[in-house]
Design an enzyme around this catalytic site. Sequence first.
Site, PDB file in Angstrom:
ATOM      1  CE1 TYR A  55      59.850  13.763  58.344  1.00 26.43           C
ATOM      2  CE2 TYR A  55      61.307  15.664  58.333  1.00 26.43           C
ATOM      3  CZ  TYR A  55      60.254  14.965  58.884  1.00 26.43           C
ATOM      4  OH  TYR A  55      59.611  15.442  59.997  1.00 26.43           O
TER       5      TYR A  55
ATOM      6  CD  GLU B 164      69.268  35.123  74.683  1.00 26.03           C
ATOM      7  OE1 GLU B 164      68.788  34.077  75.140  1.00 26.03           O
ATOM      8  OE2 GLU B 164      69.669  36.051  75.399  1.00 26.03           O
TER       9      GLU B 164
ATOM     10  CG  ASP C 183      67.195  37.278  77.739  1.00 27.87           C
ATOM     11  OD1 ASP C 183      66.850  38.400  77.314  1.00 27.87           O
ATOM     12  OD2 ASP C 183      66.536  36.232  77.545  1.00 27.87           O
TER      13      ASP C 183
END
Length: 353
Positions: free
Chosen positions: A95, A181, A234
């Site tokens: 920025y 996760e 997962d």
Amino acid sequence: SSEVLEAIEKVIQGVLQSLAQKKAPVLTVPNRTDWRNIEFKDSVGLQMIPGCTTKQIRSDCPQSARRFALMLKILSMMYRMVQSNTYATKRDIYYSDTLLFGSQSVVDQIINDISCMLKIPRRSLHVLSTTKGFVAGNLSYTEEDGTKVNCTCSATVFTVPSNVQGIKNLTSHAKFILIVEKDATFQRLLDDDFFSKVSPCIMITGRGVPDLNTRLLVRKLWDSFQIPIFTLMDADPHGVEIMCVYKYGSVSMSFEAHHLTVPSIKWLGLLPSDLERLNICKDILIPFTKQDENKLASILKRPYIACQPLWKKELEIMAASKLKAEIQVLTSLSSDYLSRVYLPNKLQFRGWL
């Protein structure tokens, strides 16, 4: 800091010498994303080999002249920050001149290239990563500016510190660390008061692919407490990939492996074999996409899978079924099955790999 300034000065001196000799200046950067430059070491994970191949960022070549200029620009910003003992995030750097840099990913890549070229960690170059990870549970510490953080007294979530190297006075009575996760599962375990019901523990989430600070914190907690670290992911190739990043590191950051990896991490769940063992209905599992198949095939070829026969077996179960499952699939058994039955049983009967 004097060593860091010296390293930057050496690069700039090389540029000036080339100009004095009427030659086009060149910056030489290691090829940090090439698997041929990576070796696997059991005790460290993926690390860059000493004599790795390099690429040249030339100032006289239309394809790389812009990148050369941006590298010098960011080097000058780093030099000023180290001199004045100030810090900036990668976002701050982007920025400071969005038109010049064009995109955040350009800045991120250049910062990693510079860090790898100088063999100096980003934190020592006074560049901080924006943190997205959360930590909760039985842990207290003091941040670099003296702020005391106590995660123990409530189910409050704390953001992973942006300067992990600077935290001190870490104390904990935790029996283990659980890396989760996803944010949703992390919040669910917090709501169920998991970290105080089962046994005191520290919970961390990188909310998907972990950022640098989350990985640094996991490593710091391991160095500080030497307690078991488990992952809850997962049962899909993406979850396995994320777990491997915590345990063995990533190819693009292999030059910093010594600060980032924890090879003793264990896979607690969700295991592909658990789905069959718990009689999870196949109708609620998700079929593989082509991308999943490719990702899994690529993971199975990686050097660290060869030394993890039990992991390999689980991945082969996944490959054969071509089905994946999110942790949320356990709610089909009961709404609090994860925190009340699944995790306590796994921990009690050593159901990890």
